[in-house]
Design an enzyme around this catalytic site. Structure first.
Site, PDB file in Angstrom:
ATOM      1  CG  HIS A 188      47.489  88.169 -70.422  1.00 31.64           C
ATOM      2  ND1 HIS A 188      47.874  87.367 -71.471  1.00 31.64           N
ATOM      3  CD2 HIS A 188      46.549  89.024 -70.911  1.00 31.64           C
ATOM      4  CE1 HIS A 188      47.192  87.710 -72.545  1.00 31.64           C
ATOM      5  NE2 HIS A 188      46.374  88.716 -72.243  1.00 31.64           N
ATOM      6  CB  CYS A 190      50.630  86.502 -73.306  1.00 32.51           C
ATOM      7  SG  CYS A 190      50.794  86.533 -71.501  1.00 32.51           S
TER       8      CYS A 190
END
Length: 405
Positions: A34, A103
């Site tokens: 992420h 993301c």
């Protein structure tokens, strides 16, 4: 001053994938990343939407890598305006996809804006494609896609699907505010718009508002393009549109445009960096004022003069006849075959002169014909036709008695 741009990478598996990837997919995968982009002392990442947080504290796990991506000359205001104008509508809970639009893809788009096309390493953006490329991985891909569809279906088609941080928007991850959302009212702008509405002519006001709307829209849609933030004062068309309306210059200044001089010595209107994020609010304000105006008057179109004329004769009788008729003589003057034939018929000459003096449109057409060699050739050809000449003389006689074409 350039600002450093970094990628903060988090392993959301917290080490588990490094241990389990080989038996699960037949391939070693070290992290499930992420990523957030850190610049201007803030971390820009995707949670419940485009978010801003404290670097390293945006998600509930520690960073595993910090990558130096480069330096940017852009400002936080420019970035946040770009996010609201472009990325906020493209990256939403509804469009989130764990494999194809996650993301990391959002962080890649932020980095590319700041660094003029340079984004994250492909080892991050292509992690899903790479990890699930094995035969075992393909089976897991099908399972993930099925799970995501089922989760969205259970949420009525919305929600963040398998977004691990779909609820992240708290104190450490506030969503990016819309441009101008926290700005105090612009009293100078309101005063200028009031002056425009009370002192300016209606059409001057309309033109000025349309111009102000256009320049703010250009900046709001292209916040990183410097060409939309500078207007030459030597631009006569722009100066007339704004300068002819009372209060318009004041409205422009209130919206952030200030007089300046380029290094080359050219006088310009320049929009400062701190005013960029407010342009959406100003654009909406100008649009609201423009909507209050009544519809613009329809343009008046002058009807084309009806083409007077006789059969076989284009546009009407030619000028250039003797006896005081305007326009000048045709090529060859009095010796031209056409003039010789007409001068041999005094009645026709008198009728033609009366007709021309009583019909300004026909007079103008005659002068136009005189300047066109092709049309003069057609007239001369007609005058050599006895039947056409007889018909023309008969019609001219009718007009001389008060008739008309």
């Amino acid at each position: 001053m350039p600002s450093k741009v970094q990628a903060y990478v988090y392993d959301i598996s917290q080490g588990m994938v490094a241990r389990m990837s080989m038996p699960l997919i037949g391939k070693q995968v070290d992290i499930i990343p992420h990523t957030g982009i850190v610049a201007f002392g803030k971390e820009y990442f995707f949670g419940a939407g485009p978010c801003i947080g404290v670097p390293g504290q945006t998600v509930p796990c520690p960073t595993c890598q910090i990558l130096d991506l480069g330096e940017t000359g852009k400002t936080s205001e420019e970035l946040e305006a770009y996010i609201q104008a472009h990325l906020a509508s493209e990256y939403t809970q509804e469009t989130y996809n764990l494999l194809h639009k996650n993301c990391n893809h959002y962080a890649d788009a932020v980095a590319k804006f700041l660094l003029d096309g340079t984004g994250l390493p492909t080892s991050i953006t292509n992690i899903a494609e790479e990890a699930l490329s094995t035969p075992k991985g393909q089976s897991i891909r099908v399972m993930i896609e099925s799970m995501e569809r089922n989760m969205r279906s259970s949420m009525g088609g919305g929600g963040g699907g398998m977004n691990p941080f779909g609820q992240q928007s708290g104190q450490s991850g506030a969503q990016v505010p819309p441009p101008g959302a926290s700005d105090p009212p612009n009293h100078d702008l309101e005063a200028a718009l009031t002056e425009m509405s009370t002192a300016a002519a209606m059409e001057d006001r309309r033109t000025a508002l349309q111009t102000l709307l256009k320049i703010t829209e250009n900046v709001e849609k292209n916040p990183s393009e410097s060409k939309y933030r500078s207007i030459k004062m030597a631009n006569a068309v722009f100066t007339k549109k704004i300068g002819s309306c009372v209060g318009a210059v004041e409205a422009m200044v209130a919206a952030g445009w200030m007089p300046d001089t380029t290094p080359e010595g050219e006088d310009v209107w320049l929009l400062g960096d701190d005013a960029i994020r407010c342009q959406l609010a100003y654009r909406n304000r100008f649009a609201a004022e423009l909507a209050k105006l009544p519809a613009a008057p329809a343009a008046t179109v002058e009807p084309a003069p009806a083409p007077g004329g006789f059969p076989g004769m284009p546009g009407g009788m030619p000028g250039g006849m003797p006896g005081g008729m305007p326009g000048g003589l045709p090529p060859g003057g009095l010796n031209s075959p056409m003039m010789q034939q007409m001068m041999q018929n005094p009645a026709m000459m008198q009728q033609a002169q009366q007709m021309m003096q009583g019909n300004p449109n026909m007079m103008a057409q005659a002068q136009q014909i005189m300047q066109d060699p092709n049309m003069m050739a057609q007239v001369q050809q007609m005058m050599q036709n006895p039947q056409a000449m007889a018909q023309m003389q008969q019609m001219m006689g009718g007009m001389g008695r008060g008739g008309g074409l």
